[in-house]
Enzyme design. Sequence first.
Site, PDB file in Angstrom:
ATOM      1  NE  ARG A  35       6.044  11.309 -10.997  1.00  0.00           N
ATOM      2  CZ  ARG A  35       5.364  10.404 -11.665  1.00  0.00           C
ATOM      3  NH1 ARG A  35       4.264  10.727 -12.292  1.00  0.00           N
ATOM      4  NH2 ARG A  35       5.790   9.169 -11.729  1.00  0.00           N
ATOM      5  CE  LYS A 217      -4.659  -6.772 -11.194  1.00  0.00           C
ATOM      6  NZ  LYS A 217      -5.375  -6.210 -12.330  1.00  0.00           N
ATOM      7  N   GLY A 373       5.655   5.364  -8.226  1.00  0.00           N
ATOM      8  CA  GLY A 373       4.755   6.324  -7.597  1.00  0.00           C
ATOM      9  C   GLY A 373       4.379   5.976  -6.167  1.00  0.00           C
ATOM     10  N   GLY A 396       7.733   3.074 -14.027  1.00  0.00           N
ATOM     11  CA  GLY A 396       8.028   2.207 -15.173  1.00  0.00           C
ATOM     12  C   GLY A 396       9.387   2.509 -15.780  1.00  0.00           C
TER      13      GLY A 396
HETATM   14  P1  AMP Z   1       1.196  -1.336  -8.069  1.00  0.00           P
HETATM   15  O1  AMP Z   1       0.347  -0.287  -8.704  1.00  0.00           O
HETATM   16  O2  AMP Z   1       1.158  -2.667  -8.740  1.00  0.00           O
HETATM   17  O3  AMP Z   1       2.611  -0.865  -7.774  1.00  0.00           O
HETATM   18  O4  AMP Z   1       0.541  -1.623  -6.661  1.00  0.00           O
HETATM   19  C1  AMP Z   1       0.332  -0.642  -5.694  1.00  0.00           C
HETATM   20  C2  AMP Z   1      -0.964  -0.921  -5.066  1.00  0.00           C
HETATM   21  O5  AMP Z   1      -0.966  -2.220  -4.542  1.00  0.00           O
HETATM   22  C3  AMP Z   1      -1.294   0.003  -3.922  1.00  0.00           C
HETATM   23  O6  AMP Z   1      -2.360   0.817  -4.303  1.00  0.00           O
HETATM   24  C4  AMP Z   1      -1.707  -0.960  -2.814  1.00  0.00           C
HETATM   25  O7  AMP Z   1      -2.900  -0.575  -2.166  1.00  0.00           O
HETATM   26  C5  AMP Z   1      -1.935  -2.268  -3.549  1.00  0.00           C
HETATM   27  N1  AMP Z   1      -1.767  -3.420  -2.652  1.00  0.00           N
HETATM   28  C6  AMP Z   1      -0.704  -3.744  -1.924  1.00  0.00           C
HETATM   29  N2  AMP Z   1      -0.950  -4.818  -1.167  1.00  0.00           N
HETATM   30  C7  AMP Z   1      -2.207  -5.198  -1.423  1.00  0.00           C
HETATM   31  C8  AMP Z   1      -3.053  -6.247  -0.923  1.00  0.00           C
HETATM   32  N3  AMP Z   1      -2.602  -7.100  -0.014  1.00  0.00           N
HETATM   33  N4  AMP Z   1      -4.305  -6.316  -1.415  1.00  0.00           N
HETATM   34  C9  AMP Z   1      -4.747  -5.443  -2.324  1.00  0.00           C
HETATM   35  N5  AMP Z   1      -3.991  -4.435  -2.838  1.00  0.00           N
HETATM   36  C10 AMP Z   1      -2.747  -4.312  -2.381  1.00  0.00           C
END
Ligand code: AMP
Length: 415
Positions: A35, A217, A373, A396
């Site tokens: 960044r 999520k 990110g 975002g």
């Molecule tokens: P987000 O912040 O929603 O974009 O998600 C990114 C995060 O999702 C990263 O830190 C990953 O470690 C986590 N992630 C991806 N796959 C999994 C999984 N199978 N179980 C737990 N965390 C996960």
Amino acid sequence: MQNIDSYNFKGKKAFVRVDFNVPLDENANITDDTRIVAALPTLKKILADGGRLIIASHLGRPEKNPDPKYSLKQILPHVSQLLGVDVKFAPDCAHAQSEVAALKDGEALMLENLRFYAEEEGKPRGEFTDDDEKAAAKKAMKESQKEFTKTLASYADCYVNDAFGTAHRAHASTALIAAFFPNDKMFGYLMEKEVIAVEKVMSNIERPFTAIMGGSKVSTKIEIIENLLTKVDNLIITGGMTYTFTKATGGKIGDSICENDKLDLALELIEKAKKNGVNLVLAVDAKIADSFSNDAKTAFVDVDKIPDGWEGMDIGPESEKLFAEVIKSSKTILWNGPTGVFEFENFTHGTRAVGEAVVEATKNGAFSLVGGGDSVAAVNKFGIANGVSYVSTGGGALLEAIQGITLPGIAAIKE
Ligand code: AMP
């Protein structure tokens, strides 16, 4: 609206909102300076013109003022080194008059974290006993935010917004301040590039259009997923979100991450994809672990047969193949989020495979846009940033822009 390239900054104090919200490790070392590097062309142009550069940013989510953990002073040496000048520092962004006044042509000053002041975001801090108290605090905040914005604006002769990462926020320094510079406001080079990249994806979609949505999520990405279901030909949903879908359709997910209150939603999304003729692609196998750690025992299983005591940490080889086929047949690709817990070396394989497929598709003429990110960290980690068409600094902001939402930071400049 002015154009940064033709604007002459000579002798002018330029307030430049950048997004230096970089990840720091426990010793305050910057682990990814993308960044900062991305904003350099704008900052260097102002200095080269003989302008007086005022760099303003936030870092993290401070809850108080000051909050040393989130001090921008920690990144000052690196910014100085990259810019090639000794950047000065104003330890209080709302009382920086004397530091600004001391600036000479061709010199640079960085303000302390704007979010040390709640006024930056305009959200009152603290607990409120009832709604009336909250409403009063909100009203008072509106007024003090005006004052804060006025103070920031008083430092400068012109305003440059180069912070795409926060363009979806109507904050003091990202949007409100622009009104003080009706004839002297502009995008920085980075922001210009981001706006063009988004416009390219949204207005000129060559099909098939594939979106790869990873991450932890469903709940945080539901709106973008719903929106994408009206636009894409293929939607790959991966990462931790997978298991909410697997469970919703009757699979066994062991101890995998899952949002139990989103099972119905997952089924609705599957239905919506069918109705819209979207090819919704989910993992068929998983790399599972017996604990959430890099050194856990691992195995590969069908995604719907994960034993208790085990959790899905990444996609397996069959899913990699499946995803790669879809990606390589695409002409427009949007990628946001990893396929697994890519922070752990032993669970990077799927994310790397997706990255490599995106690079190959790009080589074959696809336009690929990577944002968010974690995805940016991933493409940098795997050294493939040069192999994709555009790496956005926005998470975002990018997702909102792709949904056709007008970003306040962009609107404030264009108005
Ligand atoms: P987000 O912040 O929603 O974009 O998600 C990114 C995060 O999702 C990263 O830190 C990953 O470690 C986590 N992630 C991806 N796959 C999994 C999984 N199978 N179980 C737990 N965390 C996960």
